[in-house]
Design a protein around this motif. Structure first.
Motif, PDB file in Angstrom:
ATOM      1  N   LEU A 108       0.612  -1.219  -0.033  1.00 49.08           N
ATOM      2  CA  LEU A 108      -0.010  -0.011   0.167  1.00 49.08           C
ATOM      3  C   LEU A 108       1.013   1.416   0.153  1.00 49.08           C
ATOM      4  O   LEU A 108       0.573   2.160  -0.879  1.00 49.08           O
ATOM      5  CB  LEU A 108      -1.014  -0.027   1.225  1.00 49.08           C
ATOM      6  CG  LEU A 108      -2.035   1.115   1.319  1.00 49.08           C
ATOM      7  CD1 LEU A 108      -2.749   0.985  -0.179  1.00 49.08           C
ATOM      8  CD2 LEU A 108      -2.667   1.000   2.397  1.00 49.08           C
ATOM      9  N   SER A 123      -0.748  -2.179  -6.669  1.00 54.37           N
ATOM     10  CA  SER A 123      -1.942  -2.525  -6.247  1.00 54.37           C
ATOM     11  C   SER A 123      -2.357  -3.958  -6.140  1.00 54.37           C
ATOM     12  O   SER A 123      -3.247  -4.551  -5.499  1.00 54.37           O
ATOM     13  CB  SER A 123      -3.131  -1.667  -7.013  1.00 54.37           C
ATOM     14  OG  SER A 123      -3.005  -0.312  -6.627  1.00 54.37           O
ATOM     15  N   THR A 150       1.879   1.521  -3.451  1.00 57.35           N
ATOM     16  CA  THR A 150       0.825   2.268  -4.060  1.00 57.35           C
ATOM     17  C   THR A 150       0.675   3.839  -3.997  1.00 57.35           C
ATOM     18  O   THR A 150       0.499   4.660  -4.968  1.00 57.35           O
ATOM     19  CB  THR A 150      -0.442   1.658  -3.835  1.00 57.35           C
ATOM     20  OG1 THR A 150      -0.342   0.126  -4.070  1.00 57.35           O
ATOM     21  CG2 THR A 150      -1.719   2.250  -4.741  1.00 57.35           C
TER      22      THR A 150
END
Length: 132
Positions: free
Chosen positions: A64, A96, A67
Motif C-alpha cells: 500500500l 495495487s 501504491t
C-alpha cells in the motif's frame, strides 16, 4: 523471468536517461523514507513468503505504501514527462496487485506482483538514474 527482464533492461538504449529532465527534490525523501523500506519487504517475498498474519499485514501495508508513493510520484512529474507518468502508473497498478494478493493471502499472485514492481522500479531507474 526476472533475470531475463533485467538482462533486457541492461541492453536497452540509454537515450531516455540522457534526455530526462531534472527530477523534483521531493522525490529523494519519498524514495529513501517510504519506497525503499516498503520495496524491501515486497521484494523479499521471492526469498521468504509471508507465513503469519503479522507477515501478511506487513506485506499488505508495504504494498500500500508503494501504491501511494506511485500516486505521489505522478504528481512530482518533471515537466510532464510521459515516461515518468507511465512508470508511476505502472507502480500504482503493480503495487495495487500486490496489495490485493496480500489481502487474499495469495503467494503466487504476490510473487508475480512483486516481480512486476521490481521490473517497474528497474525501468524507472534506467530512465531516471539515481543521483547519489
Amino acid at each position: 523471468s526476472l533475470r531475463v527482464c533485467l538482462a533486457l533492461l541492461s541492453l536497452a538504449p540509454a537515450t531516455a536517461a540522457l534526455a530526462a529532465p531534472a527530477v523534483s527534490p521531493k522525490v529523494k525523501p519519498l524514495m529513501v523514507n517510504h519506497v525503499v523500506p516498503a520495496s524491501k519487504v515486497v521484494f523479499a517475498v521471492a526469498r521468504n513468503a509471508p507465513a503469519t498474519d503479522d507477515d501478511w499485514r506487513e506485506m499488505e501495508r508495504s504494498a500500500l505504501v508503494l501504491t501511494e508513493a506511485g500516486k505521489q510520484l505522478k504528481k512530482l512529474n518533471p515537466g510532464g514527462n510521459e515516461v515518468w507518468r507511465q512508470q508511476a502508473r505502472l507502480l500504482v497498478g503493480n503495487a495495487s496487485a500486490a496489495v490485493a494478493a496480500a489481502k487474499a493471502r495469495d503467494v503466487e499472485g504476490l510473487n508475480k506482483a512483486s516481480e512486476a514492481v521490481f521490473v517497474t522500479c528497474a525501468g524507472c531507474h534506467k530512465a531516471f538514474p539515481v543521483n547519489p
